[in-house]
Write an enzyme that holds these catalytic residues in place. Structure first.
Site, short mmCIF file in Angstrom:
data_model
loop_
_atom_site.label_atom_id
_atom_site.label_comp_id
_atom_site.label_asym_id
_atom_site.label_seq_id
_atom_site.Cartn_x
_atom_site.Cartn_y
_atom_site.Cartn_z
N THR A 237 0.85 -1.20 0.00
CA THR A 237 0.00 0.00 0.00
C THR A 237 0.88 1.25 0.00
O THR A 237 0.39 2.33 0.33
CB THR A 237 -0.92 0.03 1.24
OG1 THR A 237 -0.12 -0.14 2.41
CG2 THR A 237 -2.00 -1.03 1.20
N ARG A 239 4.22 2.37 -2.38
CA ARG A 239 4.42 2.87 -3.74
C ARG A 239 4.79 1.70 -4.64
O ARG A 239 5.58 0.82 -4.25
CB ARG A 239 5.55 3.91 -3.78
CG ARG A 239 5.19 5.28 -3.19
CD ARG A 239 4.18 6.03 -4.06
NE ARG A 239 3.85 7.35 -3.54
CZ ARG A 239 2.83 7.62 -2.72
NH1 ARG A 239 2.03 6.64 -2.30
NH2 ARG A 239 2.59 8.85 -2.33
N GLU A 268 0.82 3.81 -12.59
CA GLU A 268 -0.58 3.85 -12.18
C GLU A 268 -1.34 4.70 -13.19
O GLU A 268 -0.94 5.83 -13.44
CB GLU A 268 -0.72 4.47 -10.78
CG GLU A 268 -0.22 3.55 -9.71
CD GLU A 268 -0.43 4.08 -8.29
OE1 GLU A 268 -1.04 5.15 -8.12
OE2 GLU A 268 0.03 3.40 -7.36
N HIS A 287 -5.42 2.48 -5.88
CA HIS A 287 -4.77 3.42 -4.94
C HIS A 287 -5.82 4.16 -4.08
O HIS A 287 -5.92 5.40 -4.13
CB HIS A 287 -3.89 4.41 -5.73
CG HIS A 287 -2.78 5.00 -4.91
ND1 HIS A 287 -1.57 5.36 -5.41
CD2 HIS A 287 -2.71 5.30 -3.58
CE1 HIS A 287 -0.80 5.87 -4.46
NE2 HIS A 287 -1.48 5.83 -3.32
N ALA A 289 -6.20 3.72 -0.55
CA ALA A 289 -6.00 3.49 0.89
C ALA A 289 -6.51 4.63 1.76
O ALA A 289 -7.08 4.39 2.83
CB ALA A 289 -4.53 3.23 1.18
C1 GLV Z 1 -0.99 8.20 -0.84
O1 GLV Z 1 -0.46 7.31 -1.40
C2 GLV Z 1 -0.31 9.16 -0.06
O2 GLV Z 1 0.94 9.23 -0.14
O3 GLV Z 1 -0.97 9.94 0.65
#
Ligand code: GLV
Length: 327
Positions: A237, A239, A268, A287, A289
């Site tokens: 989660t 990179r 991405e 992406h 999260a």
């Molecule tokens: C998401 O990936 C962030 O870095 O906030």
């Protein structure tokens, strides 16, 4: 006093936009897709501040073309899209949005772990496609979670929140690999710091929470996957660039590892033909999260505060390069 000119590269939650609009002349890029590089430059040239996303590349040539820029507020905790050294050299403050997305990100990493270990994506697809014919004693057998060993690469805020779920909810042993020890997490979670090779070979599950930088780019390559257990579940989660994606595909295809759950890829989005998207033992999410109401509102507030502080020449609430003040 004229109000400072700022460019916001995508619509963000109102709570942040309102704060900025109350103090600045604002242009917001209205599209779903990021502004193309040339447009980003054209819109930012002459601005005192920009609020950027992780999809906006802000490199040294961009910065040298934006002479009036005082602050870049990134709407993300990660900031690998920005050349921080170049920004610092030009006296430009950079802000990010940590903490408010820690729990949401740890939740999603855990959702991916359970889903990948228990083959949730693959079995849901079978049900949707009419391949659920009967109850199968030998079908969709996955990995148990209770009492296993979880290996965390990057035991910082998010890594520790994820480890807490593993330890408290599923009684897992926690091992981790960090440049610096995390004594608080060692105490709270009985976490053990190990070298990278030991983490690969001892862990049942591996979750990546490290920054993307020169020492982590491509860290998970064929050699790393070869050291992992055939029952291992790999979660990312952080990179996509931390993983050599073609090596991960090969490891999943050959059964060298059991499954993967990914919220990030490189690039991405992945090419629609990328085998990662069709492998039954890979779950790939776009992406998401930090995509909860609380996290995104919190990110918008911090990003707005960072931007406004930088415009006033004050310390940022979450300051990536405080050394800029010493220049
Ligand atoms: C998401 O990936 C962030 O870095 O906030």
């Amino acid at each position: 006093m004229p109000r400072p000119q700022v460019f916001i590269t995508r619509r963000i939650p109102e709570i942040g936009l309102r704060k900025i609009a109350a103090a600045c002349e604002v242009e917001v890029w209205p599209d779903l897709m990021p502004p193309p590089a040339a447009v980003l430059l054209e819109k930012s040239r002459g601005c005192a501040g920009i609020l950027a996303l992780l999809t906006d590349r802000i490199d040294a040539p961009f910065l040298s073309a934006c002479a009036a820029l005082k602050v870049i507020s990134n709407f993300a905790v990660g900031h690998n899209n920005i050349d921080i050294a170049a920004a610092t050299a030009r006296g430009i403050s950079v802000g990010n949005t940590p903490d408010v997305l820690t729990e949401a990100t740890a939740d999603l990493a855990f959702a991916l772990l359970i889903a990948a270990a228990r083959r949730v994506g693959e079995s849901q697809q079978a049900a949707r496609e009419g391949r659920w014919k009967t109850w199968e004693p030998l079908g969709y057998i996955g990995q148990d979670l209770l009492g296993k060993t979880v290996g965390i690469v990057g035991l910082g805020r998010i890594g520790a929140a994820f480890a807490k779920r593993c330890r408290g909810g599923f009684d897992m042993q926690v091992v981790y690999h960090n440049r610096r020890p995390n004594r608080a997490a060692e105490q709270a979670l009985s976490a053990r710091r190990v070298d990278f090779e030991t983490l690969l070979s001892e862990s049942d599950f591996i979750s990546v929470h490290t920054d993307l930088n020169d020492s982590t780019r491509g860290l998970f390559n064929a050699a790393a996957f070869a050291r992992m257990k055939p029952t291992a579940v790999f979660i990312n989660t952080a990179r996509g660039g931390v993983v050599v994606q073609s090596d991960l595909v090969a490891a999943l295809r050959s059964g060298q590892i059991f499954a993967a759950g990914l919220d990030v890829t490189d690039p991405e989005p992945p090419d629609p033909q990328d085998p990662l998207l069709s492998l039954p033992n890979a779950i790939v999410l776009p992406h998401i999260a930090s995509a909860t109401v609380q996290s995104r509102d919190g990110m918008a507030e911090i990003a707005a505060d960072n931007l406004l502080a930088g415009l006033r020449g004050e310390p940022l609430r979450c300051w990536v390069n405080p050394e800029v003040a010493r220049r």
